[in-house]
Design a protein around this motif. Structure first.
Motif, PDB file in Angstrom:
ATOM      1  N   GLN A  81       0.828  -1.202   0.000  1.00  0.00           N
ATOM      2  CA  GLN A  81       0.000   0.000   0.000  1.00  0.00           C
ATOM      3  C   GLN A  81       0.863   1.254   0.000  1.00  0.00           C
ATOM      4  O   GLN A  81       0.442   2.307  -0.495  1.00  0.00           O
ATOM      5  N   TYR A  82       2.087   1.146   0.522  1.00  0.00           N
ATOM      6  CA  TYR A  82       2.990   2.297   0.516  1.00  0.00           C
ATOM      7  C   TYR A  82       3.380   2.654  -0.917  1.00  0.00           C
ATOM      8  O   TYR A  82       3.430   3.835  -1.280  1.00  0.00           O
ATOM      9  N   ARG A  83       3.645   1.636  -1.708  1.00  0.00           N
ATOM     10  CA  ARG A  83       3.992   1.899  -3.107  1.00  0.00           C
ATOM     11  C   ARG A  83       2.809   2.514  -3.842  1.00  0.00           C
ATOM     12  O   ARG A  83       2.985   3.448  -4.640  1.00  0.00           O
ATOM     13  N   GLU A  84       1.618   2.034  -3.572  1.00  0.00           N
ATOM     14  CA  GLU A  84       0.443   2.622  -4.214  1.00  0.00           C
ATOM     15  C   GLU A  84       0.309   4.097  -3.832  1.00  0.00           C
ATOM     16  O   GLU A  84      -0.027   4.940  -4.678  1.00  0.00           O
ATOM     17  N   GLN A  85       0.597   4.429  -2.582  1.00  0.00           N
ATOM     18  CA  GLN A  85       0.530   5.824  -2.145  1.00  0.00           C
ATOM     19  C   GLN A  85       1.462   6.719  -2.949  1.00  0.00           C
ATOM     20  O   GLN A  85       1.139   7.879  -3.230  1.00  0.00           O
ATOM     21  N   THR A  86       2.630   6.201  -3.304  1.00  0.00           N
ATOM     22  CA  THR A  86       3.620   7.055  -3.971  1.00  0.00           C
ATOM     23  C   THR A  86       3.097   7.630  -5.279  1.00  0.00           C
ATOM     24  O   THR A  86       3.440   8.759  -5.635  1.00  0.00           O
ATOM     25  N   PHE A  87       2.268   6.888  -5.983  1.00  0.00           N
ATOM     26  CA  PHE A  87       1.850   7.326  -7.312  1.00  0.00           C
ATOM     27  C   PHE A  87       0.957   8.564  -7.270  1.00  0.00           C
ATOM     28  O   PHE A  87       0.825   9.267  -8.277  1.00  0.00           O
TER      29      PHE A  87
ATOM     30  N   ALA B 209       9.224  -1.447   4.316  1.00  0.00           N
ATOM     31  CA  ALA B 209       8.371  -1.452   3.124  1.00  0.00           C
ATOM     32  C   ALA B 209       8.095  -0.028   2.653  1.00  0.00           C
ATOM     33  O   ALA B 209       8.086   0.254   1.449  1.00  0.00           O
ATOM     34  N   ALA B 210       7.870   0.883   3.595  1.00  0.00           N
ATOM     35  CA  ALA B 210       7.661   2.288   3.234  1.00  0.00           C
ATOM     36  C   ALA B 210       8.928   2.876   2.630  1.00  0.00           C
ATOM     37  O   ALA B 210       8.875   3.616   1.634  1.00  0.00           O
ATOM     38  N   GLN B 211      10.065   2.551   3.220  1.00  0.00           N
ATOM     39  CA  GLN B 211      11.343   3.033   2.691  1.00  0.00           C
ATOM     40  C   GLN B 211      11.570   2.521   1.272  1.00  0.00           C
ATOM     41  O   GLN B 211      12.017   3.260   0.391  1.00  0.00           O
ATOM     42  N   ARG B 212      11.251   1.252   1.043  1.00  0.00           N
ATOM     43  CA  ARG B 212      11.421   0.669  -0.296  1.00  0.00           C
ATOM     44  C   ARG B 212      10.577   1.433  -1.316  1.00  0.00           C
ATOM     45  O   ARG B 212      11.037   1.749  -2.419  1.00  0.00           O
ATOM     46  N   ALA B 213       9.338   1.737  -0.952  1.00  0.00           N
ATOM     47  CA  ALA B 213       8.454   2.482  -1.850  1.00  0.00           C
ATOM     48  C   ALA B 213       8.995   3.888  -2.111  1.00  0.00           C
ATOM     49  O   ALA B 213       8.966   4.383  -3.246  1.00  0.00           O
ATOM     50  N   PHE B 214       9.490   4.527  -1.057  1.00  0.00           N
ATOM     51  CA  PHE B 214      10.046   5.873  -1.188  1.00  0.00           C
ATOM     52  C   PHE B 214      11.245   5.869  -2.134  1.00  0.00           C
ATOM     53  O   PHE B 214      11.346   6.704  -3.044  1.00  0.00           O
ATOM     54  N   PHE B 215      12.125   4.907  -1.965  1.00  0.00           N
ATOM     55  CA  PHE B 215      13.311   4.842  -2.815  1.00  0.00           C
ATOM     56  C   PHE B 215      12.968   4.463  -4.258  1.00  0.00           C
ATOM     57  O   PHE B 215      13.698   4.831  -5.186  1.00  0.00           O
ATOM     58  N   ASP B 216      11.880   3.727  -4.453  1.00  0.00           N
ATOM     59  CA  ASP B 216      11.462   3.431  -5.826  1.00  0.00           C
ATOM     60  C   ASP B 216      11.118   4.717  -6.576  1.00  0.00           C
ATOM     61  O   ASP B 216      11.325   4.809  -7.789  1.00  0.00           O
ATOM     62  N   THR B 217      10.596   5.713  -5.861  1.00  0.00           N
ATOM     63  CA  THR B 217      10.321   6.988  -6.531  1.00  0.00           C
ATOM     64  C   THR B 217      11.620   7.673  -6.938  1.00  0.00           C
ATOM     65  O   THR B 217      11.683   8.311  -7.992  1.00  0.00           O
TER      66      THR B 217
ATOM     67  N   GLU C  51      11.996 -11.314   8.578  1.00  0.00           N
ATOM     68  CA  GLU C  51      11.516 -10.194   9.384  1.00  0.00           C
ATOM     69  C   GLU C  51      12.161  -8.869   8.978  1.00  0.00           C
ATOM     70  O   GLU C  51      11.550  -7.806   9.117  1.00  0.00           O
ATOM     71  N   ARG C  52      13.380  -8.914   8.457  1.00  0.00           N
ATOM     72  CA  ARG C  52      14.049  -7.671   8.075  1.00  0.00           C
ATOM     73  C   ARG C  52      13.298  -6.935   6.971  1.00  0.00           C
ATOM     74  O   ARG C  52      13.471  -5.726   6.801  1.00  0.00           O
ATOM     75  N   PHE C  53      12.451  -7.637   6.213  1.00  0.00           N
ATOM     76  CA  PHE C  53      11.642  -6.981   5.191  1.00  0.00           C
ATOM     77  C   PHE C  53      10.619  -6.035   5.817  1.00  0.00           C
ATOM     78  O   PHE C  53      10.077  -5.175   5.142  1.00  0.00           O
ATOM     79  N   ARG C  54      10.331  -6.228   7.107  1.00  0.00           N
ATOM     80  CA  ARG C  54       9.289  -5.446   7.781  1.00  0.00           C
ATOM     81  C   ARG C  54       9.840  -4.616   8.944  1.00  0.00           C
ATOM     82  O   ARG C  54       9.083  -4.042   9.718  1.00  0.00           O
ATOM     83  N   ARG C  55      11.148  -4.563   9.070  1.00  0.00           N
ATOM     84  CA  ARG C  55      11.754  -3.913  10.229  1.00  0.00           C
ATOM     85  C   ARG C  55      11.536  -2.398  10.213  1.00  0.00           C
ATOM     86  O   ARG C  55      11.221  -1.797   9.185  1.00  0.00           O
ATOM     87  N   ARG C  56      11.722  -1.797  11.371  1.00  0.00           N
ATOM     88  CA  ARG C  56      11.759  -0.344  11.462  1.00  0.00           C
ATOM     89  C   ARG C  56      13.085   0.133  10.874  1.00  0.00           C
ATOM     90  O   ARG C  56      14.102  -0.554  10.969  1.00  0.00           O
ATOM     91  N   THR C  57      13.086   1.308  10.296  1.00  0.00           N
ATOM     92  CA  THR C  57      14.327   1.891   9.789  1.00  0.00           C
ATOM     93  C   THR C  57      14.525   3.255  10.444  1.00  0.00           C
ATOM     94  O   THR C  57      13.602   3.804  11.048  1.00  0.00           O
ATOM     95  N   ALA C  58      15.718   3.799  10.316  1.00  0.00           N
ATOM     96  CA  ALA C  58      15.987   5.101  10.932  1.00  0.00           C
ATOM     97  C   ALA C  58      15.076   6.183  10.376  1.00  0.00           C
ATOM     98  O   ALA C  58      14.614   7.068  11.110  1.00  0.00           O
TER      99      ALA C  58
END
Length: 211
Positions: free
Chosen positions: A90-96, A145-153, A129-136
């Motif tokens: 859903q994070y990736r969908e938000q980016t668009f 997952a949110a970071q991955r979507a952000f970086f895809d942009t 689990e690292r696919f779902r971890r918190r990031t800085a």
């Protein structure tokens, strides 16, 4: 072998050229910077806010480059990304919703949004689990997952601004017939060439080489 390795090898076969791996670009880094995004900086920061990014965490984390899956040199001159299931959240969908209208894309964002709606639950559940971890920069559950979507942009918005052709993306679901062995050999190559020609808006790879 990672799925992307086999797909990239097939794309190399179609193009008749070896892709560059582990290539980095000075403007493709892991923090949003005005000098990289230019006129689109406000838009990327609006997305960052929407994804609930943490600015203190962002500015204090270690600087680094975002490494593309592959870079295809001239006459293609584009980044290639193979998007597996975990990208379609859903994070990736938000980016668009934040994509500026004047950014050229070499894939169909509407199709990607549909993939996100269909697969977001499985996408978040995939992998360790690292696919779902918190990031800085996104310090909450599923922050990775949110970071991955952000970086895809970043990988979509920045290359055309810095002289590359639009990033070419293929989704795992678009090549399932290759991944499951239904298409092999020449049949797989023909199918891949058709997908790439659609992305590049050309009738054949030979046409691209002549340009």
């Amino acid at each position: 072998m990672r799925l992307e390795v086999g797909i990239i090898a097939l794309v190399e076969e179609v193009f008749g050229i070896t892709a560059e791996r582990r290539t980095h670009f000075d403007w493709l880094c892991n923090k949003p910077r005005p000098k990289d995004f230019g006129e689109h900086y406000d838009a990327v920061m609006a997305l960052y806010t929407e994804l609930e990014g943490d600015w203190q965490g962002t500015i204090t984390k270690t600087d680094g480059y975002l490494i593309p899956d592959a870079y295809f040199p001239e006459p293609y001159h584009f980044i290639f990304e193979f998007d597996e299931l975990q990208h379609f959240t859903q994070y990736r969908e938000q980016t668009f919703r934040f994509y500026p209208a004047n950014i050229p894309l070499a894939y169909e964002p509407q199709k990607y949004c549909q993939f996100c709606r269909e697969h977001h639950v499985a996408a978040l559940a995939k992998g360790p689990e690292r696919f779902r971890r918190r990031t800085a920069d996104f310090p909450y559950v599923n922050g990775r997952a949110a970071q991955r979507a952000f970086f895809d942009t970043f990988r979509d918005w920045l290359p055309p601004r810095h002289g590359l052709n639009p990033t070419v993306r293929l989704a795992e679901f678009e090549v399932s017939s290759i991944l499951n062995g239904q298409l092999t050999g020449d049949a797989a190559k023909v199918y891949m060439e058709r997908l790439l020609c659609e992305r590049l808006k050309i009738s054949s790879i030979a046409e691209k080489i002549k340009r």
